[in-house]
Design an enzyme around this catalytic site. Sequence first.
Site, PDB file in Angstrom:
ATOM      1  CG  ASP A   1      27.948  43.420  43.539  1.00  0.00           C
ATOM      2  OD1 ASP A   1      28.148  42.200  43.657  1.00  0.00           O
ATOM      3  OD2 ASP A   1      28.616  44.267  44.168  1.00  0.00           O
ATOM      4  CB  SER A   2      26.173  41.263  47.103  1.00  0.00           C
ATOM      5  OG  SER A   2      27.504  41.736  47.061  1.00  0.00           O
TER       6      SER A   2
ATOM      7  CB  CYS B   1      35.374  39.830  45.242  1.00  0.00           C
ATOM      8  SG  CYS B   1      34.064  40.776  46.068  1.00  0.00           S
TER       9      CYS B   1
ATOM     10  CE1 TYR C   1      23.254  39.395  47.874  1.00  0.00           C
ATOM     11  CE2 TYR C   1      23.729  38.492  45.702  1.00  0.00           C
ATOM     12  CZ  TYR C   1      22.944  39.268  46.533  1.00  0.00           C
ATOM     13  OH  TYR C   1      21.849  39.908  46.004  1.00  0.00           O
ATOM     14  N   GLY C   2      28.870  36.451  50.082  1.00  0.00           N
ATOM     15  CA  GLY C   2      29.972  35.483  50.119  1.00  0.00           C
ATOM     16  C   GLY C   2      29.847  34.388  51.150  1.00  0.00           C
TER      17      GLY C   2
ATOM     18  CB  CYS D   1      27.904  39.595  42.082  1.00  0.00           C
ATOM     19  SG  CYS D   1      28.091  38.766  43.659  1.00  0.00           S
ATOM     20  CG  ASN D   2      33.895  37.509  40.741  1.00  0.00           C
ATOM     21  OD1 ASN D   2      34.585  37.014  39.866  1.00  0.00           O
ATOM     22  ND2 ASN D   2      33.904  38.808  40.978  1.00  0.00           N
ATOM     23  CB  THR D   3      29.478  35.635  45.429  1.00  0.00           C
ATOM     24  OG1 THR D   3      30.691  36.248  45.871  1.00  0.00           O
ATOM     25  CG2 THR D   3      29.027  34.601  46.433  1.00  0.00           C
TER      26      THR D   3
ATOM     27  CG  HIS E   1      32.299  44.608  46.946  1.00  0.00           C
ATOM     28  ND1 HIS E   1      31.376  43.787  46.363  1.00  0.00           N
ATOM     29  CD2 HIS E   1      31.598  45.444  47.769  1.00  0.00           C
ATOM     30  CE1 HIS E   1      30.166  44.097  46.823  1.00  0.00           C
ATOM     31  NE2 HIS E   1      30.273  45.099  47.670  1.00  0.00           N
TER      32      HIS E   1
END
Length: 258
Positions: A11-12, A183, A43-44, A74-76, A185
């Site tokens: 993930d970021s 997201c 990252y968004g 991570c969705n992004t 997070h």
Amino acid sequence: MINNKPIGIFDSGIGGTSIWSEIHQLLPDEKTIYLADSKNAPYGQKSKAEIIDLSCKNTEFLLDMDCKLIVVACNTATTNAIQELRAKYDVPFIGIEPAIKPAATHSKTQTIGILATQGTLNSELFHKTSEKFHDTKIIEQVGHGLVPLIEKGKINSPEMITLLRSYLTPMIEANIDYLVLGCSHYPYLIPQIKNILPAQIQIIDSGEAVARQTQNVLKDKVGLSNIKNRAPLFYTNADPKVLSEILGNQYEVIEKDF
Ligand code: DGL
């Protein structure tokens, strides 16, 4: 089929540990390696090309550690880079996308809210998914500022509550009955979000679905480990304190530049 190699998860930053924990619970015998690219979070706000580059860097780190499957927690990164990752590397990838489908399918008010990063909401993959549910009104909100606060460990801060109120109030006024956390997070904000939302609004995220999908792909393609209780490994390229704290100070976190 037996395969004792580890599962790689990246993930970021620290947010993907919400996915790691679902995977660890469902597949406790599997060894996991978690990579937090906190140095490059968030990252968004980055371009698609930057997100692809960072996702390749994280993937190569995990492949060097001999991972048998990679979970993009991570969705992004999923919505911007998973197609490129799948084309470039010969290993199965599991991604995470906002759970629009269950929310839209179950919504009675035909209005749902989604809180995600700009990168996710602007992505082609997200647009394709949301277009399928044109009967449902989808209120999109970018969670500006939430990830940096989580990365600083400021989950319970007054700034966090103020931001959440400003993002959620218009959704409540629009009569949503589902809030999708898009997201990885954001599951760490569920207690704060619940304090703001009326009780009838359901909150959903994709963590459990990702863990089930990981289990299915292991069974079908890669093979499950038969060695029990393998200790997970956590790597970060930033101050390890916040990652360690979000894991309840139960695991060692290795600091490494990558
Ligand atoms: N955790 C991430 C996600 O699921 C990325 C947040 C960010 O770095 O902006 O989208």
